[in-house]
Each structure stands twice: as C-alpha cells, then as structure tokens.
Design a protein around this motif. Sequence first.
Motif, PDB file in Angstrom:
ATOM      1  N   LYS A 344      26.505 -26.495 -16.075  1.00  0.00           N
ATOM      2  CA  LYS A 344      27.155 -25.961 -14.758  1.00  0.00           C
ATOM      3  C   LYS A 344      26.880 -24.134 -15.592  1.00  0.00           C
ATOM      4  CE  LYS A 344      29.846 -27.753 -11.320  1.00  0.00           C
ATOM      5  NZ  LYS A 344      30.568 -28.119 -10.832  1.00  0.00           N
ATOM      6  N   VAL A 345      27.257 -24.897 -17.106  1.00  0.00           N
ATOM      7  CA  VAL A 345      26.824 -24.290 -18.084  1.00  0.00           C
ATOM      8  C   VAL A 345      25.985 -22.836 -18.919  1.00  0.00           C
ATOM      9  CG1 VAL A 345      28.073 -23.078 -20.511  1.00  0.00           C
ATOM     10  CG2 VAL A 345      29.382 -25.005 -19.362  1.00  0.00           C
ATOM     11  N   PHE A 360      30.066 -19.586 -20.082  1.00  0.00           N
ATOM     12  CA  PHE A 360      30.952 -20.130 -19.733  1.00  0.00           C
ATOM     13  C   PHE A 360      31.615 -18.987 -18.102  1.00  0.00           C
ATOM     14  CE2 PHE A 360      31.227 -22.788 -23.215  1.00  0.00           C
ATOM     15  CZ  PHE A 360      31.841 -23.185 -22.437  1.00  0.00           C
ATOM     16  N   LEU A 363      31.970 -20.592 -14.883  1.00  0.00           N
ATOM     17  CA  LEU A 363      33.147 -21.801 -14.674  1.00  0.00           C
ATOM     18  C   LEU A 363      34.253 -20.749 -14.399  1.00  0.00           C
ATOM     19  CD1 LEU A 363      31.251 -23.494 -15.651  1.00  0.00           C
ATOM     20  CD2 LEU A 363      32.800 -24.481 -17.464  1.00  0.00           C
ATOM     21  N   HIS A 364      34.050 -19.157 -14.306  1.00  0.00           N
ATOM     22  CA  HIS A 364      35.540 -18.233 -14.369  1.00  0.00           C
ATOM     23  C   HIS A 364      36.441 -18.343 -15.789  1.00  0.00           C
ATOM     24  CE1 HIS A 364      32.604 -17.359 -10.546  1.00  0.00           C
ATOM     25  NE2 HIS A 364      33.287 -18.422 -10.360  1.00  0.00           N
ATOM     26  N   LEU A 365      36.010 -18.887 -16.203  1.00  0.00           N
ATOM     27  CA  LEU A 365      36.920 -18.967 -17.343  1.00  0.00           C
ATOM     28  C   LEU A 365      37.121 -17.610 -17.799  1.00  0.00           C
ATOM     29  CD1 LEU A 365      36.107 -21.577 -19.786  1.00  0.00           C
ATOM     30  CD2 LEU A 365      38.265 -21.473 -18.463  1.00  0.00           C
ATOM     31  N   LEU A 416      37.400 -29.387 -19.430  1.00  0.00           N
ATOM     32  CA  LEU A 416      37.061 -28.632 -18.344  1.00  0.00           C
ATOM     33  C   LEU A 416      38.129 -29.827 -17.393  1.00  0.00           C
ATOM     34  CD1 LEU A 416      34.064 -27.157 -20.053  1.00  0.00           C
ATOM     35  CD2 LEU A 416      35.973 -26.000 -19.167  1.00  0.00           C
ATOM     36  N   HIS A 417      37.023 -31.174 -17.171  1.00  0.00           N
ATOM     37  CA  HIS A 417      37.340 -31.554 -16.517  1.00  0.00           C
ATOM     38  C   HIS A 417      38.642 -32.326 -15.848  1.00  0.00           C
ATOM     39  CE1 HIS A 417      35.820 -35.251 -13.671  1.00  0.00           C
ATOM     40  NE2 HIS A 417      36.857 -36.042 -15.030  1.00  0.00           N
ATOM     41  N   LEU A 421      37.253 -28.560 -13.997  1.00  0.00           N
ATOM     42  CA  LEU A 421      36.539 -26.716 -14.286  1.00  0.00           C
ATOM     43  C   LEU A 421      35.197 -27.758 -13.725  1.00  0.00           C
ATOM     44  CD1 LEU A 421      38.565 -24.816 -16.006  1.00  0.00           C
ATOM     45  CD2 LEU A 421      37.857 -24.291 -13.885  1.00  0.00           C
ATOM     46  N   LEU A 422      34.905 -28.605 -14.343  1.00  0.00           N
ATOM     47  CA  LEU A 422      32.884 -29.735 -14.464  1.00  0.00           C
ATOM     48  C   LEU A 422      33.506 -30.326 -13.559  1.00  0.00           C
ATOM     49  CD1 LEU A 422      31.715 -28.768 -17.634  1.00  0.00           C
ATOM     50  CD2 LEU A 422      30.894 -28.351 -15.696  1.00  0.00           C
TER      51      LEU A 422
END
Length: 422
Positions: A344-345, A360, A363-365, A416-417, A421-422
């Motif tokens: 997704k990145v 990223f 992922l809205h980081l 992230l997990h 987020l992932l």
Amino acid sequence: MTTDTHTTEALTTDTLRGAALRHGASSDFDAAKVDATTIEDLQAVGSDKWTRYEGCIGAFIAEMDFGLAPCVVDAIKEASDHHRLGYIPDPWKKRVATSCADWQKRYGWKVDPACIRPVPDVLEAFEIFLREIVRPGNSVIVPTPAYMPFLSVPQLYDVDLLEIPMLRKASSEVTEGEWLFDFDAIERAFAKGCHAFVLCNPHNPIGKVLTREEMLRLSDLAQRYDVRIFSDEIHAPFAYGRNRHIPFASISSQTAMQAFTSTSASKSFNIPGTKCAQVILTNPNDLELWMERAQWSEHQTATIGAIATTSAYEGGASWFEGAFDYVRRNAALVNEEMGGRFSKVGYIRPEGTYIAWLDFSPLHLDDPADYFLKKANVALTDGRECGAVGAGCVRMNFAMPHPLLEECFDRMFTALHVDGLL
Ligand SMILES: Cc1ncc(COP(=O)(O)O)c(C=O)c1O
C-alpha cells in the motif's frame, strides 16, 4: 582541451565493470562477515549513522555498513607508518586526478586528468559552483525530491531555490512506474531567467538513473537558455541491471561546456570522512576560474583522503563489485517487501544508488520518519527535508547488513500492523 578528451569512447561498461571478477579474481569483499555484523558492532564503530539515535537501526545518512576495502586500509596504515599527513602536495593531487580519470573509463569516458582537481567534498564543489558560476541574486533549479543540502545551501550564497517536482509515471503492465523530469516546468523556469540546474545522477533519493536521451533533452534546453549544470555523480558506480551511468559531460562537446561535474570515491568506498572529492572541469573557462578563485579548496583537501581515494580507485574495483552485489541483494529485498507486506506504500524501484524513497501518504501518516523512530526504533530521513513534495515520505538507506534490513522491515511492519495501518 580538445574535444577528444571528453568524448565517449567505444568502451562498453560491460567490458570494464567487474572485469577483475569476470577474469577469475575473487572479490575481497566479505559478505559473510557483513551478514554477521550486529547492531552492537556497528554502534561500537561509532559512526553518526549508528550513534545519533540510540538503540535505533540507522537508515538515514548515506553510508554503507560494510567496512573498508583492504587496499584502503593498507594505504592508510602505510601513510601513517611513513608520516604522510602534511598538507596535500602536488604529486598526490595528480594521482587523485589520474586515478579518477581511470575510474571514469568504467562509464566509457576518457577524460583528461588535467581537468580533474581535488576538493574536500562534493558539497564544497556545489558551494563553489553557487559562489563563482551562479552568483548571488540569481537562481538554481533543483528537481525534487532532492538530496537535502541542495535545498538548504543555495540561500547561504544568496541564490534563489526553484524546486521543480519530478513527475511520477504510474506503473502499467509493462513498466513498474518511473520518475521523469518535468521538462515543461524546467523550460518555463529557464525562460524566466534561471541559468543553473542541479543534476544528481544517479539521483539521491529516488534512485533514478538518467538516460542519454533525457540528458540530451536537458542539454538542448540548457543551450537555448544559456544554463549551467552542476552534475553530481557521486553515486555513479551504483546503477542496476540495464541502467548505465553516463557522465553528463561525456556525451558531447556541448554537455562538456555546460557541465560542472563533481564526484568522489566516498560513497562507493565509504570514506566520506577522509575529505577528498573531485571536480571534473570540462569547460576550460571553469578550470581557469578554479585556479584563480577556488584553489584554496584544494589546500583544504585532506592528504589522507587523497591517499584513500587513490588506493580505492586504483585497487578497489573487486571489493566494490562485491559490495555492489551485496547492495543489489538488499535492493531485491526492498523491492520484495514493497511489493508484498508494504504494497500500500507508494514506491518506485530505484534504478541506482542504495537509497529508497517510500511514500507513506496512502496510509495517512503525517510524519512517518518520527513515527518509525518512536514506534519501530528505525531512523529514516524525513521526506520533507528533500523538498515540499516529500511530505508523508521517508528516505531509506538500505546499505546495511542484510539481516538488519530484514529486521528493519519487521520492526516497521509490526508498528503499522499493531496500529491497524497495514
Ligand atoms: C547525491 C549526494 N551528493 C553529495 C553528497 C555528499 O557528498 P560529500 O560528502 O562529498 O559532500 C551525498 C551524500 O550523501 C549525496 O548523496
């Protein structure tokens, strides 16, 4: 200088690159030893990369964690045994020039050593370019994302910075996505009176290796608008697969006149602290200007750097090929991770360098560098330091021991997990 000194010869990179290896000599690069290197070992070395952020995997500053080529170690020991640590003398300057010219043959370039001069580092060469060629009150174009100091140094010389974002060509069934220059925006800036351009090839931090056609297009625009090109070729030896590094100045007599080239053995042999880069001044006016106005920088170049650089260029090819094989193996891991757990990145495979650009923002980081530093103990470069386009992105140096690179991705994925987020 005659045009012969800077035309590309019919030497193919394949005949030269790794010739020692193909002819049966084994590399003196010890991959097993690098694999076995631990975080504690690297912290004990004491580099900025492994001490700035305690307990973190250092993936920010552009250094390789692979130790030194034995020929470089021997040359430094020999210099110390024979007390060769005075100011840099002319014979060493000449050896740097000759060995650098010989190294350029890897790229099919037969350049006259007489136009190669020592300078402490590539950034000092950039500063001299800004001070003496661009001059205060003018502007310089830097395609972004860019190596961070290209964005911060111009203002120190009263030079305006024009950031021009690279275009991202989306992936298709045939290509995996690529970075392209925005030639229309570049031409508009030239037409408005900008006369300087920073070419970083291979391009830190996106890993783009420019094609001859792209450079010719840039050169033709530069010719039309009287533009000078600072060509940073410090990552030259790191071009993967079918990509080939072509020195900008080597393409034609036109590019030779436009270029102000700087390179160094510091990235390929991990000797940036020894302070001896080179400028390759294929425009005779630059050489004259250099001798009048910048020779002082030669005096500041380190003798130990000249010795380390010469030994690397003259005797380090087989070590470098081993190191580059290791870098390629790591690049394959980065590609695999980004195509797998991190799909997704945003990511475009680098064509060269040992640096990856990870986006990223899907992922809205907001601040991925800070996020991974705090939650994964991984130190990356904040993409915003590479230009306004870098928000939500990080720059990752993957020239580390392979097991640590695996751990780096595990740490990032776990963070992230856990956060969903992932
Ligand atoms: C593209 C690029 N240019 C220049 C430098 C700095 O080189 P030097 O230490 O010779 O100034 C780096 C270091 O990371 C770099 O990646």
